[in-house]
Design a protein around this motif. Structure first.
Motif, short mmCIF file in Angstrom:
data_model
loop_
_atom_site.label_atom_id
_atom_site.label_comp_id
_atom_site.label_asym_id
_atom_site.label_seq_id
_atom_site.Cartn_x
_atom_site.Cartn_y
_atom_site.Cartn_z
N UNK A 28 -2.94 -8.96 2.49
CA UNK A 28 -3.71 -8.08 3.35
C UNK A 28 -4.99 -7.66 2.62
N UNK A 29 -5.76 -6.77 3.22
CA UNK A 29 -6.97 -6.28 2.56
C UNK A 29 -6.65 -5.42 1.34
N UNK A 30 -5.37 -5.02 1.21
CA UNK A 30 -5.02 -4.08 0.16
C UNK A 30 -3.95 -4.57 -0.80
N UNK A 80 2.54 16.10 7.74
CA UNK A 80 1.75 14.92 7.40
C UNK A 80 2.57 14.00 6.51
N UNK A 81 2.57 12.72 6.83
CA UNK A 81 3.16 11.70 5.96
C UNK A 81 2.03 10.79 5.49
N UNK A 82 1.82 10.73 4.19
CA UNK A 82 0.81 9.86 3.59
C UNK A 82 1.50 8.60 3.12
N UNK A 83 1.04 7.44 3.61
CA UNK A 83 1.75 6.19 3.36
C UNK A 83 2.84 6.06 4.40
N UNK A 84 3.95 5.44 3.99
CA UNK A 84 5.10 5.40 4.89
C UNK A 84 4.89 4.61 6.15
N UNK A 106 -1.64 5.84 7.02
CA UNK A 106 -1.29 4.64 6.25
C UNK A 106 -2.56 3.81 6.05
N UNK A 107 -2.85 3.45 4.81
CA UNK A 107 -4.09 2.73 4.52
C UNK A 107 -4.06 1.28 5.00
N UNK A 108 -2.87 0.69 5.08
CA UNK A 108 -2.75 -0.73 5.40
C UNK A 108 -2.09 -0.91 6.76
N UNK A 109 -2.89 -1.21 7.76
CA UNK A 109 -2.37 -1.37 9.11
C UNK A 109 -1.38 -2.50 9.26
N UNK A 110 -1.44 -3.47 8.36
CA UNK A 110 -0.50 -4.60 8.44
C UNK A 110 0.94 -4.15 8.15
N UNK A 111 1.11 -3.13 7.31
CA UNK A 111 2.44 -2.60 7.05
C UNK A 111 3.04 -2.05 8.34
N UNK A 134 -2.57 7.10 12.04
CA UNK A 134 -3.95 6.90 11.62
C UNK A 134 -3.97 5.85 10.52
N UNK A 135 -4.75 4.80 10.71
CA UNK A 135 -4.92 3.79 9.66
C UNK A 135 -6.16 4.17 8.86
N UNK A 136 -5.92 4.77 7.70
CA UNK A 136 -7.03 5.28 6.90
C UNK A 136 -6.53 5.62 5.50
N UNK A 137 -7.43 6.09 4.68
CA UNK A 137 -7.13 6.47 3.30
C UNK A 137 -6.52 7.88 3.30
N UNK A 138 -5.27 7.99 2.85
CA UNK A 138 -4.61 9.28 2.83
C UNK A 138 -5.31 10.29 1.93
N UNK A 139 -5.90 9.82 0.84
CA UNK A 139 -6.62 10.71 -0.08
C UNK A 139 -7.75 11.41 0.65
#
Length: 275
Positions: A28-30, A80-84, A106-111, A134-139
């Protein structure tokens, strides 16, 4: 011919599982993403060569990320769940009827995409009306949402690649600011056999920010060493002060009201890492 998957958990030790079928393999991109079907643990999500979850034992991790914090907070409405991106923690969060909204970043939409397709038992609640995905950077999401959440859960990979910033002191400070005045956060913090230094570092950083810091553990057979730790930081509420007789029974396989406090009783060599 037999096919086996091996995760090298250290340079000298690994865990091996016999494979029925490889369902997905993609860069993936990540990260490198693999979805495989194993004889012993069923379908398995692997990211960058590390087991993230399996059908057989996923309930331990997902229940123990979600329920200790949610039953420590007296009225968690916004979570809020970051990742997962596999959706397992979200599934457990939604077992709490008082939660009005659960946000997954979640940063990686493919997951998310492949979990919905191949792990429906885990990802089946991602389209629930109480969930925002939301597909984005949790940070960055943490940085942009001050005083927003009652509970924040960090369901990340190990501190490599895109997850590395999620184990830094600045991230925990951002979480503190994103929580409301009585907020609680919890993060997975790896294992004491191979990553003792990580547990010590996270514990030290969280203690500098949160007035209440607790470490607890669970047994997850497909994670390195089988013993896995979680670190909780709380602004006000102590998980050890919860009246376990007031914890309602949920439909769970690992977490129970009696286990709530028991999980915080650590072997001495693990307890020593938190001093």
């Amino acid at each position: 011919m037999e096919l086996w998957y091996t995760e090298k958990q250290t340079e000298s030790f690994g865990i091996t599982a016999k494979i029925r079928e490889t369902l997905v393999t993609e860069q993936t991109d990540f990260q490198k993403l693999d979805m495989i079907d194993t004889e012993e643990f069923g379908r398995m999500l692997v990211l960058d060569g590390m087991v993230m979850t399996t059908i057989k034992d996923e309930f331990v991790y997902h229940e123990m990320v979600a329920h200790p914090a949610l039953f420590t907070h007296p009225n968690p409405k916004h979570v809020l769940v970051v990742g997962g991106g596999d959706g397992g923690v979200i599934r457990e969060v939604l077992k709490h009827p008082g939660v009005e909204k659960a946000v997954l970043v979640e940063i990686d939409g493919k997951v998310i995409e492949y979990s919905k397709k191949f792990l429906p038992e885990i990802a089946g609640q991602l389209e629930n009306s109480r969930v925002e995905v939301i597909v984005n950077d949790g940070f960055m999401h943490i940085h942009d949402h001050k005083n927003t959440y009652d509970v924040i859960m960090v369901d990340s990979t190990e501190p490599v690649g895109p997850a590395a910033p999620l184990f830094e002191r600045g991230f925990y400070q951002g979480i503190f600011e994103a929580l409301k005045e009585d907020g609680i956060f919890v993060a997975q913090t790896d294992n004491p056999w191979f990553k003792a230094d990580l547990i010590q570092k996270v514990n030290r950083d969280v203690k500098e920010i949160f007035p209440i810091t607790r470490v607890y553990a669970a047994n997850i057979p497909t994670y390195p060493s089988g013993m896995w730790t979680f670190t909780m930081g709380s602004k006000k509420h102590d998980p050890l002060q919860v009246d376990e007789t007031q914890i309602p029974e949920l439909e769970t396989k690992y977490y129970t009201p009696r286990l709530h406090k028991a999980a915080f009783v650590l072997p001495k060599f693990v307890e020593d890492l938190t001093k």
